[in-house]
Scaffold this motif. Structure first.
Motif, PDB file in Angstrom:
ATOM      1  N   ALA A  96       0.727  -1.236  -0.020  1.00 35.50           N
ATOM      2  CA  ALA A  96      -0.046  -0.060  -0.024  1.00 35.50           C
ATOM      3  C   ALA A  96       0.953   1.086  -0.074  1.00 35.50           C
ATOM      4  N   LYS A 153      -2.091   3.824  -0.352  1.00 38.16           N
ATOM      5  CA  LYS A 153      -3.473   3.422  -0.628  1.00 38.16           C
ATOM      6  C   LYS A 153      -4.213   3.179   0.681  1.00 38.16           C
ATOM      7  N   ASP A 175      -6.734   6.726  -2.758  1.00 39.97           N
ATOM      8  CA  ASP A 175      -5.439   6.745  -3.091  1.00 39.97           C
ATOM      9  C   ASP A 175      -4.938   8.107  -2.461  1.00 39.97           C
TER      10      ASP A 175
END
Length: 436
Positions: A219, A281, A287
């Protein structure tokens, strides 16, 4: 001979295509690929398409085996001057010059190619610097600047290597060409009112860039990139031209027919840039992107235009006193996945000017701090294709100028330009990317 002439014309034609008006502070062009909708936040970390070659070449390791990307930005700055008591440097000069800004369309193109699963090569072509200001005649600041144009083209072969799943490194070299044209009126005396000076200089030089991309987790990505300064040793010509009326005086005739034209040279070092970027993320749909960048504009202080031929060879024709300072830029962006095919993009940025104060602000570059408000969308018409569309409005606060270039010599007296600029910038951008 025809082939030699054609080869010389190629860089000139490319400069005409890859020219533009600065949208970032100073005369920097940041519109080098996708990301306008996010105000270019996360530029060195996101690696979404082949334009990562410019922002961070290490990002090529995140792409598919072969990817290409190309686009164009339509940039419309506005610089409207309001006089506040200028002491003109040209006899009879009046008027505020109307709007000194105009449309420009800097393009870019990139190609990334995987040699194997860990080693990538790429090529980028773009215009990292550009400037265009042109005032309507007559206007009070014509002795300081009537028209100023800077054009660049940058060709940037790059390489990237995936060290492991967490670390990728990249680098490249840049061949960059610059050309500048500068026009201004000459003389405060009535007999010189029709004399105009034209300076044209150009050069090509080499620079380099490095980048690193860290995949902290699935992420989170962190990107670092650096672009070097590029030192130009420009050469060209300085000429005096007449509209015909000035030739009525013996002084003007002697000036134009005598020492009015010469070869010149000038050294110019365009700045280096360091960028730290993060992408995070937050969920399946959101995002977050961030950027902090630093630009070493202090490489540009006073630019001496030195004569190298003619009766005044060895003397300084003019000094452009920019006295720039280093700057920073902060950008934040967000993406929202609306559907499998459409992503909405949002951005906000603060872009600091290299101009120190009103006394060093140039009529050729009436720059000030800029706040970016951006919106965009990414559309995927097919699995291997992406289209990025973006719009940006750059708010520029009231910009004061009080530039004193008064001298006792009527040939070099450019007066004092005092007043305010009402300025803003609109940018429209489109980028197409494909994997194949």
């Amino acid at each position: 001979m025809e082939r030699q002439i054609s080869m010389k014309l190629i860089p000139a034609l490319l400069l005409g295509v890859f020219s533009g008006s600065a949208a970032a502070s100073g005369f920097q062009l940041i519109e080098q690929g996708s990301g306008l909708g996010n105000a270019y936040a996360g530029s060195a970390a996101k690696a979404n398409d082949a334009s990562t070659i410019y922002f961070n070449p290490a990002g090529m390791t995140q792409l598919q085996a072969r990817e290409a990307s190309g686009g164009v930005a339509a940039v419309r700055p506005s610089f409207k001057f309001d006089d506040g008591g200028s002491r003109v440097g040209v006899f009879g000069a009046t008027g505020d010059g109307s709007d000194a800004g105009s449309w420009a369309f800097p393009p870019n193109a990139y190609l990334s190619w995987a040699l194997n699963k860990d080693l990538y090569v790429g090529l980028g072509i773009n215009a990292p610097f550009g400037l265009s200001t042109q005032y309507d005649k007559p206007w009070k600041g014509s002795a300081q600047s009537d028209q100023f144009d800077i054009k660049t083209i940058n060709i940037n072969p790059s390489i990237a290597y995936r060290v492991n799943e967490m670390v990728s490194l990249g680098g490249g070299v840049s061949w960059q060409k610059i050309e500048a044209d500068y026009y201004r009126q000459v003389g405060i005396a009535p007999g010189l009112a029709g004399v105009r000076a034209h300076l044209n200089i150009d050069d090509s030089a080499w620079g380099w860039n490095l980048g690193a991309l860290f995949t902290i987790s699935p992420a989170t990505k962190v990107g670092l990139s650096y672009r070097s300064t590029i030192q130009y040793h420009t050469s060209g010509t300085s000429k005096l031209q007449s509209d015909g009326t000035a030739l009525a005086t013996a002084t003007a005739r002697a000036l134009i027919l005598g020492g009015g034209a010469s070869d010149v040279k000038a050294n110019l070092e365009v700045p280096d840039t360091f960028v730290l970027s993060v992408t995070q993320k937050l969920s399946d749909r959101w995002d977050l992107l961030g950027d902090v960048s630093w630009t070493g504009w202090s490489s540009i202080k006073n630019i001496d235009i030195n004569r190298t031929s003619g009766p005044q060879a060895g003397r300084v024709a003019q000094t452009i006193e920019a006295d720039f300072q280093n700057t920073y830029r902060i950008a934040l962006g967000a993406n929202y996945l609306l559907s499998e095919a459409v992503t909405l993009q949002f951005g906000l940025a603060y872009d600091q000017t290299p101009v120190k104060n009103s006394s060093t602000r140039l009529a050729s570059l009436p720059d000030n701090d800029r706040t970016w408000f951006t919106f965009g969308t990414q559309w995927k018409p097919a699995k291997q294709q992406k289209v990025d569309l973006g719009v940006a409005y750059l708010y520029i606060p009231n910009t004061k100028i009080n530039n004193n270039q008064t001298t006792a010599n009527p040939l070099t007296n450019r007066g004092t330009l005092t007043g305010d600029y009402d300025s803003s910038v609109w940018i429209l951008g489109a980028q197409y990317s494909i994997a194949f």
